[in-house]
Design an enzyme around this catalytic site. Structure first.
Site, short mmCIF file in Angstrom:
data_model
loop_
_atom_site.label_atom_id
_atom_site.label_comp_id
_atom_site.label_asym_id
_atom_site.label_seq_id
_atom_site.Cartn_x
_atom_site.Cartn_y
_atom_site.Cartn_z
N ASP A 192 0.83 -1.21 0.00
CA ASP A 192 0.00 0.00 0.00
C ASP A 192 0.86 1.25 0.00
O ASP A 192 1.54 1.55 0.98
CB ASP A 192 -0.92 0.00 1.22
CG ASP A 192 -1.98 1.09 1.18
OD1 ASP A 192 -1.99 1.87 0.21
OD2 ASP A 192 -2.80 1.14 2.11
N ASP A 197 -2.10 6.05 -6.31
CA ASP A 197 -2.27 5.17 -5.16
C ASP A 197 -2.42 3.72 -5.63
O ASP A 197 -3.22 3.42 -6.51
CB ASP A 197 -3.52 5.61 -4.38
CG ASP A 197 -3.80 4.76 -3.15
OD1 ASP A 197 -2.84 4.34 -2.49
OD2 ASP A 197 -4.98 4.51 -2.86
#
Length: 455
Positions: A137, A337
């Site tokens: 992440d 992201d």
């Protein structure tokens, strides 16, 4: 009321840990899963969440794509709250309920599905090192994984849960350490202190999902490469179905992220190729081949200095620019992201893109809207003729989207445009990044894209 909450928290701390089942890897014979260090830095295999060869497989067979979108929308809401610096609606003040308890009070909200849209790799921890499946992440800083004795709750994961007692290099971190103070910037939640003077972290991810436990340090390893004194969260209460991963690997711009902690040895850059469910990708930390990429500068932002901001400057469909002003693209800040599935665009830009794609596919029967996706067609992306769509960024970097990057199959007979309107920030999600090599050169403050990155 305060006494009731203290007693409830204590009852959770004394509860028997949730049973954990070991799950056999789907493709244990794949030797390419082993990390190695070469001239291009540390190289790890990266898996699509729905790949049958993912070490976190299998996802539930009946898991609908709407569940992925629900989590994705919750992630967007969480990012929006971060950018607005809105306090969490959940408790963030953790205090010991009782001098006889060893863990501070923890949030009581149950979590929902997490990780179904994210990518996983393996990380070694402890001495001797043991391997754990971790969600990758770029929007999170603190790395954490489930730890026995799981004093409150652990979800099912692939392989055994990390046992601190089995590692000769494990150590808990005291409340007076600078790393404990750094948790506020890393997790956006304040640290707490247990009655035994151990620092307690709380990492929350929107949709009521969270991990709470002890801040710890140990040796992290990837194959033969190891880094001692790695700070991470040893999770004792991990609420939510984080796929079947052991935890989360944080690669954001923060001193407690994995990137910053291993950078003195490997370098301040990482790259990845996010694979489709039928291909394999990679995560590399360290040096890379600079000549293969086109670059866009990282944009500084006071909104959240841990996230990766870039500047989107234009989109073309079938060679024609969208009918919006150039200022429409910069009306909102733009984040790239790895953990967001569906790209969000400023409303005017999204509306123009939707109309242009629908016009280019006017011979394809339309389908009803699906969850947050409102531009849908009958059929599967691989069988439809989709227009060429290019996304341009400041500095000349481009993403030339194939049909698999433009459309996402939501069921066996429907595919939808994999974009949605933005709320407070535009976000370049992982569907658009699939099969591209993406490099984050933090030292040089630039992000690069190159086509054909996955095998």
């Amino acid at each position: 009321m305060a006494l009731l909450l203290r007693l409830l928290a204590l009852s959770l701390l004394l509860a028997v840990a949730t049973p954990i089942r070991d799950i056999t890897d789907a493709c244990s014979s794949e030797i390419k899963d082993f990390p190695h260090l070469n001239s291009s830095g540390l190289h790890l295999t990266l898996h699509h969440p729905r790949s049958p060869c993912s070490p976190a497989a299998p996802l539930p067979a009946d898991l609908p794509f709407s569940a992925v979108l629900t989590h994705d929308d919750a992630r967007i809401a969480s990012l929006a709250a971060r950018l607005a610096k809105t306090p969490s609606a959940r408790p963030t003040s953790l205090s010991a309920p009782d001098e006889s308890s060893s863990l501070a009070s923890v949030p009581l909200n149950p979590g929902t599905s997490v990780g179904v849209g994210n990518y996983v790799t393996r990380m070694g921890l402890g001495t001797p090192a043991k391997s754990y499946v971790m969600v990758v992440d770029t929007g999170s800083s603190l790395t954490w994984l489930q730890c026995s004795p799981c004093m409150v709750s652990c979800h099912r994961q692939a392989g055994p849960v990390f046992n601190p007692k089995s590692s000769s290099s494990y150590a808990s971190v005291s409340c007076s350490s600078s790393q404990c103070s750094d948790l506020t910037s890393a997790t956006l939640n304040p640290a707490a202190c247990s009655s035994s003077n151990v620092c307690v972290y709380q990492a929350s991810y929107g949709d009521s999902s969270f991990s709470v436990g002890y801040l710890s340090k140990d040796t992290v390893s990837f194959g033969s490469t190891s880094v001692p004194n790695f700070y991470y969260g040893c999770g004792q209460d991990n609420e939510g179905l984080f796929g079947r991963s052991a935890g989360l690997m944080g690669l954001a711009r923060n001193k407690l992220s994995l990137l910053y902690q291993v950078a003195p040895k490997l370098g301040y850059s990482f790259s990845y190729c996010l694979p489709t469910s039928s291909s394999s990708g990679y995560l590399s930390i360290g040096s890379y081949n600079p000549g293969q990429y086109s670059y866009t500068p990282m944009v500084s932002s006071s909104l959240d200095d841990s996230l990766y901001f870039i500047k989107l400057t234009g989109i073309t469909v079938a060679g024609k620019s969208l009918a919006v002003s150039s200022s429409a693209y910069s009306s909102l800040p733009t984040i790239i992201d790895s953990g967001t599935v569906i790209t969000r665009l400023p409303t005017d830009v999204y509306s123009a893109l939707s109309k242009a794609v629908a016009a280019a596919m006017k011979g394809t029967p339309r389908a009803s809207a699906f969850s947050i996706l409102d531009t849908c067609f009958q059929g599967q992306a691989s069988r439809l003729r989709a227009p060429a769509v290019d996304m341009a960024f400041a500095g000349g970097a481009r993403l030339k989207l194939a049909a698999r990057n433009l459309l996402v199959d939501v069921d066996d007979s429907t595919t939808c445009l994999a974009f949605a309107p933005a709320r407070s920030a535009a976000i370049i999600g992982n569907t658009q990044q699939q099969t591209f090599s993406v490099v984050y050169d933090v030292k040089s403050n630039k992000i690069g894209f190159a086509a054909g990155g996955c095998s």
